[in-house]
Write an enzyme that holds these catalytic residues in place. Structure first.
Site, PDB file in Angstrom:
ATOM      1  N   SER A 160       0.812  -1.271  -0.100  1.00 48.58           N
ATOM      2  CA  SER A 160      -0.061   0.087   0.124  1.00 48.58           C
ATOM      3  C   SER A 160       0.929   1.295  -0.044  1.00 48.58           C
ATOM      4  CB  SER A 160      -0.999   0.055   1.309  1.00 48.58           C
ATOM      5  OG  SER A 160      -1.939   0.972   1.216  1.00 48.58           O
ATOM      6  N   GLU A 197     -10.122  -4.096  -5.501  1.00 51.09           N
ATOM      7  CA  GLU A 197      -9.776  -2.893  -4.460  1.00 51.09           C
ATOM      8  C   GLU A 197      -9.636  -1.757  -5.451  1.00 51.09           C
ATOM      9  OE1 GLU A 197      -5.747  -2.729  -3.245  1.00 51.09           O
ATOM     10  OE2 GLU A 197      -5.323  -4.096  -4.419  1.00 51.09           O
ATOM     11  N   HIS A 217      -7.795  -5.441   0.215  1.00 52.20           N
ATOM     12  CA  HIS A 217      -6.537  -4.926  -0.126  1.00 52.20           C
ATOM     13  C   HIS A 217      -5.661  -5.382   0.783  1.00 52.20           C
ATOM     14  CE1 HIS A 217      -3.969  -1.209  -0.493  1.00 52.20           C
ATOM     15  NE2 HIS A 217      -4.182  -0.929   0.648  1.00 52.20           N
TER      16      HIS A 217
END
Length: 365
Positions: free
Chosen positions: A198, A301, A331
Site C-alpha cells: 500500500s 480494490e 486490499h
C-alpha cells in the site's frame, strides 16, 4: 464593493483550478492497456465469495466501527492502535530484534535458520499516517521465511507529525544502511530485496527509482503489494471499486464525492510535495532501468488501476515487471496468511519470483 468581492472570488477560483491542474500530471489513460497485448496474471478461487473470504471481510468490521462510532478528531489515534494490535494474539515463529538502522527505528525479523547476509527491506503500509513494524509482522515473518534471510522492517516517520519527505528519507537511509549492516553488525549483503504494501508499496517504488538514479547497488528484486502509485488520484478504480473494496471503501469512499481539484490541494498541503512529483507518485517518473519487480493487487480494490497503469508504463519503458491480481481479495490480503488460501498462494508466487526473478515462469489462472 460587490464588484471587488466578485473579482476576488473569480481570482480565487482561477488560482484554485490552475493550481489543481498544475498538480494533476499527464493523462495516463494510454496505460490502461498494454501495447504488446501481454495480459496480467490472474488468480481466482471461483466466481463467488467463499467462507474464507467472508471471514476476512467480517474481521474488518473493527475498522468500519471506528470510522462510524469514533469522533473524527480521534480517528487517527484509534486507528493506529487498532492496526498495531491487529495481530496481537498471534504467536510468530521468528525473532524480532530492535535496531537503529542508520538513524531509523526498525526491527530485524528473523525466521528460524535465516541467513543474515540475505536481506529484505520491508516498508509497511498505512496511508503514510499509521502502521509500524509490529502491525505487519504477519507479512515480515513470511518474507523472512520465504527468502531464507533477515527482514529489516522500518518504523519510518509518519504524517502528520512529520512531512511526507521525512518518511521517504528514512527509507533511503535505511536501505543504504542495510547494504552494509546485518543483524550481527557490519557485514555486506549477499542478496538484497525491497518490499512494501500500500503506502509502503509506494515508498518501495519511489526508493528503487532513487537507488537507480544514485548509482547505488540495486536490489536483486522488489515486491509491491497493492501499491499506491498515483498521488493525483487519477485511477478509474478509485471510484469504480469503492463498493467492492471492503477495506479502503469504508475509509476513503466518502472522499469520492469531494471534487478532485479540492483533494489535490489537500494532498499538496498535507504531503508538502506536489502530488504529481515522481517522488510521491512513482508512475510519473522514469520507469526504465528498474530491477525485476513483482506487483500484487486485488481485482476489486480501489488501487487496482494504480498497479495496472504503473505496470504497463514500466513495461513500455523496458523494465521487467510482473503483475498478478486475485479476485475477491481485500486490499493487502497477504496479512491474512496462513488462514486465507489466497494469501498462501500469493506468498508462494512471491517465493518463486524472488528465487528466479528473471525467469518469467510465473503463471496465473
Amino acid at each position: 464593493m460587490t464588484a471587488w468581492i466578485v473579482i476576488g472570488l473569480v481570482a480565487a477560483l482561477a488560482i484554485w483550478f490552475v493550481g489543481a491542474w498544475h498538480v494533476r500530471g499527464p493523462d495516463l489513460q494510454a496505460f490502461d492497456t498494454l501495447a504488446d497485448g501481454r495480459p496480467r496474471q490472474r488468480f481466482s478461487s471461483g466466481p463467488t465469495l467463499n467462507d474464507e473470504h467472508r471471514a476476512v471481510i467480517a474481521s474488518l468490521g473493527g475498522i468500519t466501527a471506528i470510522v462510524k462510532n469514533t469522533p473524527r478528531l480521534q480517528h487517527l489515534r484509534v486507528l493506529r492502535n487498532y492496526i498495531d494490535n491487529f495481530s496481537a494474539d498471534r504467536v510468530f515463529d521468528a525473532q524480532f530484534v530492535p535496531v537503529d538502522a542508520g538513524g531509523v527505528k526498525a526491527e530485524w525479523v528473523l525466521a528460524p535458520g535465516a541467513d543474515s547476509t540475505r536481506r529484505t527491506l520491508y516498508i509497511h503500509g498505512g496511508a503514510w499516517i499509521m502502521g509500524s513494524p509490529r502491525s505487519h509482522r504477519a507479512i515480515t515473518t513470511k518474507f523472512s521465511e520465504i527468502t531464507g534471510g533477515a527482514v529489516l522492517a522500518i518504523d519510518y516517520r509518519l504524517m502528520p507529525e512529520h512531512s511526507r519527505m521525512a518518511g521517504i528519507e528514512d527509507c533511503r537511509n535505511s536501505y543504504r544502511w542495510m547494504l552494509e549492516h546485518g543483524p550481527e553488525g557490519r557485514a555486506s549483503a549477499s542478496a538484497v530485496y525491497v518490499a512494501g504494501d500500500s503506502a509502503g508499496g509506494n515508498l518501495t517504488l519511489s526508493l528503487i527509482a532513487w537507488v537507480r538514479d544514485h548509482g547505488m547497488r540495486a536490489p536483486d528484486a522488489a515486491v509491491a503489494l497493492s501499491p499506491a502509485t498515483d498521488g493525483t488520484l487519477g485511477s478509474p478504480s478509485l471510484r469504480n471499486n469503492i463498493t467492492t473494496d471492503a477495506m479502503l471503501g469504508p475509509l476513503f469512499g466518502p472522499l469520492a464525492w469531494v471534487p478532485r481539484s479540492a483533494l489535490l490541494w489537500v494532498n499538496w498541503l498535507r504531503a508538502r510535495i506536489r502530488p504529481n512529483n515522481p517522488v510521491v507518485s512513482p508512475i510519473f517518473g522514469n520507469l526504465a532501468g528498474l530491477p525485476p519487480l513483482l506487483i500484487h493487487a486485488s481485482d476489486v480494490e480501489m488501487l487496482l488501476d494504480d498497479s495496472v497503469r504503473y505496470t504497463n508504463k514500466a513495461r513500455a519503458a523496458g523494465s521487467p515487471v510482473t503483475l498478478q491480481t486475485w479476485n475477491h481479495m481485500v486490499h493487502v490480503w497477504h496479512i491474512f496468511d496462513p488462514e486465507l488460501t489466497e494469501a498462501r498462494q500469493a506468498f508462494e508466487e512471491i517465493r518463486k519470483f524472488l528465487a528466479a526473478p528473471d525467469s518469467g515462469s510465473l503463471g496465473g489462472q
